[in-house]
Design a protein around this motif. Structure first.
Motif, PDB file in Angstrom:
ATOM      1  N   LYS A  60       0.853  -1.194   0.000  1.00  0.00           N
ATOM      2  CA  LYS A  60       0.000   0.000   0.000  1.00  0.00           C
ATOM      3  C   LYS A  60       0.886   1.240   0.000  1.00  0.00           C
ATOM      4  O   LYS A  60       1.796   1.372   0.822  1.00  0.00           O
ATOM      5  N   LYS A 145      -2.220  10.843   6.210  1.00  0.00           N
ATOM      6  CA  LYS A 145      -3.282  10.911   5.214  1.00  0.00           C
ATOM      7  C   LYS A 145      -3.826  12.331   5.091  1.00  0.00           C
ATOM      8  O   LYS A 145      -4.218  12.770   4.008  1.00  0.00           O
ATOM      9  N   ASP A 164      -5.937  15.362  -4.983  1.00  0.00           N
ATOM     10  CA  ASP A 164      -6.721  14.396  -4.197  1.00  0.00           C
ATOM     11  C   ASP A 164      -7.076  13.156  -5.010  1.00  0.00           C
ATOM     12  O   ASP A 164      -7.196  12.054  -4.453  1.00  0.00           O
ATOM     13  N   GLN A 165      -7.255  13.293  -6.322  1.00  0.00           N
ATOM     14  CA  GLN A 165      -7.624  12.141  -7.145  1.00  0.00           C
ATOM     15  C   GLN A 165      -6.542  11.069  -7.126  1.00  0.00           C
ATOM     16  O   GLN A 165      -6.832   9.875  -7.220  1.00  0.00           O
ATOM     17  N   HIS A 167      -4.920  10.001  -4.652  1.00  0.00           N
ATOM     18  CA  HIS A 167      -5.032   9.115  -3.484  1.00  0.00           C
ATOM     19  C   HIS A 167      -5.754   7.821  -3.857  1.00  0.00           C
ATOM     20  O   HIS A 167      -5.480   6.760  -3.284  1.00  0.00           O
ATOM     21  N   ASP A 168      -6.661   7.891  -4.827  1.00  0.00           N
ATOM     22  CA  ASP A 168      -7.347   6.694  -5.320  1.00  0.00           C
ATOM     23  C   ASP A 168      -6.632   6.100  -6.530  1.00  0.00           C
ATOM     24  O   ASP A 168      -6.443   4.882  -6.620  1.00  0.00           O
ATOM     25  N   ASP A 169      -6.242   6.978  -7.467  1.00  0.00           N
ATOM     26  CA  ASP A 169      -5.676   6.490  -8.722  1.00  0.00           C
ATOM     27  C   ASP A 169      -4.353   5.767  -8.524  1.00  0.00           C
ATOM     28  O   ASP A 169      -4.060   4.796  -9.219  1.00  0.00           O
ATOM     29  N   GLN A 171      -3.217   3.844  -6.246  1.00  0.00           N
ATOM     30  CA  GLN A 171      -3.354   2.790  -5.241  1.00  0.00           C
ATOM     31  C   GLN A 171      -4.101   1.623  -5.872  1.00  0.00           C
ATOM     32  O   GLN A 171      -5.101   1.818  -6.570  1.00  0.00           O
ATOM     33  N   VAL A 173      -6.541  -1.734  -5.993  1.00  0.00           N
ATOM     34  CA  VAL A 173      -7.793  -2.023  -5.296  1.00  0.00           C
ATOM     35  C   VAL A 173      -7.595  -3.069  -4.205  1.00  0.00           C
ATOM     36  O   VAL A 173      -8.457  -3.214  -3.331  1.00  0.00           O
ATOM     37  N   ASP A 191      -9.800  -3.563 -11.655  1.00  0.00           N
ATOM     38  CA  ASP A 191     -10.907  -3.057 -10.848  1.00  0.00           C
ATOM     39  C   ASP A 191     -11.765  -4.243 -10.415  1.00  0.00           C
ATOM     40  O   ASP A 191     -11.530  -5.389 -10.822  1.00  0.00           O
TER      41      ASP A 191
END
Length: 352
Positions: A60, A145, A164-165, A167-169, A171, A173, A191
């Motif tokens: 992670k 975080k 901020d995007q 933080h998801d992109d 990483q 799933v 995904d």
């Protein structure tokens, strides 16, 4: 074997600064039996077969890029200066990090990252520093975080700032074990719907952990590539993961690494006869042409930088001339390159 052998021309507009949406809509170059086929990641359930094993890195990424301030008293009053910090890896005590500007920092100084987090400089050596933070465990994770940004690779950070995007992109799933400062980027293409379709097809997943370090972006500085020394990264292959991979090999099922990090870890854990042993240690394995792969049958990976160790790795897997053809095709047909770019599935000759 010269560094110039692994160079190629890449137009800057092929460097992806955002991932495909949805993730699995990214293009996929399938290279098998001297053939190159243009597909999409979403086609993997049609390409892979029942019993194939995908080895996934479940590290992670931490939001390791921090902006702080240092305060130093002067005859004119307190002077406040901005400091950019990038965490590298946990140390025996605290964290190893890079800082800009480093030359003005002193041992004992405190860097404040807003109200949520601060750190004391306890060591400065070899162009890096060691920090002790004022929070630990879950409190440290929550503060990081809040104040940290994702550590985008230099070739993306040079084109845009993290937001901020990311933080998801940036990483996967299935990210589980915190500790990486760079993403295992081939895994970013998966995904939940794609994983469900692969499970329904009978594809198996084995999770391992390699905490990707910032050293993955370091350039090769020697012309004779065989003298290059790799950075160390910590990884773990559990007894269960090793057993499942060994069972697949004994049953002549394919073991496919998703990403060069998973490949390097599995090959590090392999014995000379091709069995995978449980592993919990650092690895500095450097794979370049001439390496004999012990375990991995195929590799899913993104497209790599010129003159990089990862380009040398895929050249070892597929052959140097073949990789040159694959990359020429990728540039000509405008695949998107690097961490947020498209993917390839590389299956060497003799592996079905």
């Amino acid at each position: 074997m010269q560094l110039s052998d692994f160079d190629f021309d890449l137009p800057e507009d092929l460097i992806a600064t955002r991932p495909a949406r949805p993730r699995s809509s990214a293009r996929l170059l399938l290279a098998q039996d001297d053939l190159i086929t243009d597909r999409h990641v979403s086609d993997l359930p049609d390409i892979l077969g029942p019993g194939d094993v995908l080895v996934l890195n479940d590290t992670k990424v931490i939001p390791a890029r921090l902006t702080g301030t240092r305060t130093r008293p002067t005859p004119q009053g307190d002077a406040v200066a901005r400091i950019e910090v990038t965490l590298l890896e946990p140390a025996a005590e605290g964290w190893q990090a890079l800082a800009k500007p480093l030359r003005k920092l002193r041992v004992g100084e405190v860097i404040r990252f807003g109200d949520a987090l601060s750190a004391t400089v306890v060591q400065i050596a070899d162009g890096a520093l060691r920090l002790i933070f004022d929070a630990e465990g879950d409190a440290f994770d929550a503060a990081l975080k809040k104040v940290g940004a994702m550590p985008l690779p230099p070739y993306i950070a040079a084109l845009r700032a993290p937001d901020d995007q990311d933080h998801d992109d940036y990483q996967t799933v299935w990210a589980r074990h915190q500790g990486a400062v760079a993403a295992p980027t081939a895994s970013l293409h998966f995904d939940a719907p794609l994983l469900a379709m692969l499970r329904d097809k009978g594809v198996e997943f084995v999770h391992v952990t390699l905490h990707v370090g910032a050293g993955t972006f370091l350039p090769v500085k020697v012309e004779d590539v065989t003298t290059h020394r790799m950075h160390a990264e910590w990884g773990e292959v559990s007894p269960e993961a090793a057993e499942r991979i060994n069972l697949a090999k004994s049953q002549r099922r394919r073991v496919i690494a998703v990403g060069t990090t998973a490949l390097r870890l599995i090959e590090s854990a392999a014995t000379p006869d091709g069995r995978v042993r449980p592993f919990s240690d650092t690895t500095e394995i450097f794979i370049y042409p001439g390496y004999q792969f012990r375990v991995i049958d195929a590799l899913m990976t993104n497209f790599h930088l010129p003159k990089s160790t990862l380009l040398m790795l895929v050249s070892a897997l597929m052959g140097h001339e073949n990789i040159q053809k694959i990359y020429e095709h990728a540039v000509r047909t405008r695949y998107r390159f690097f961490s947020y770019g498209d993917a390839s599935l590389l299956i060497p000759k003799g592996r079905k």
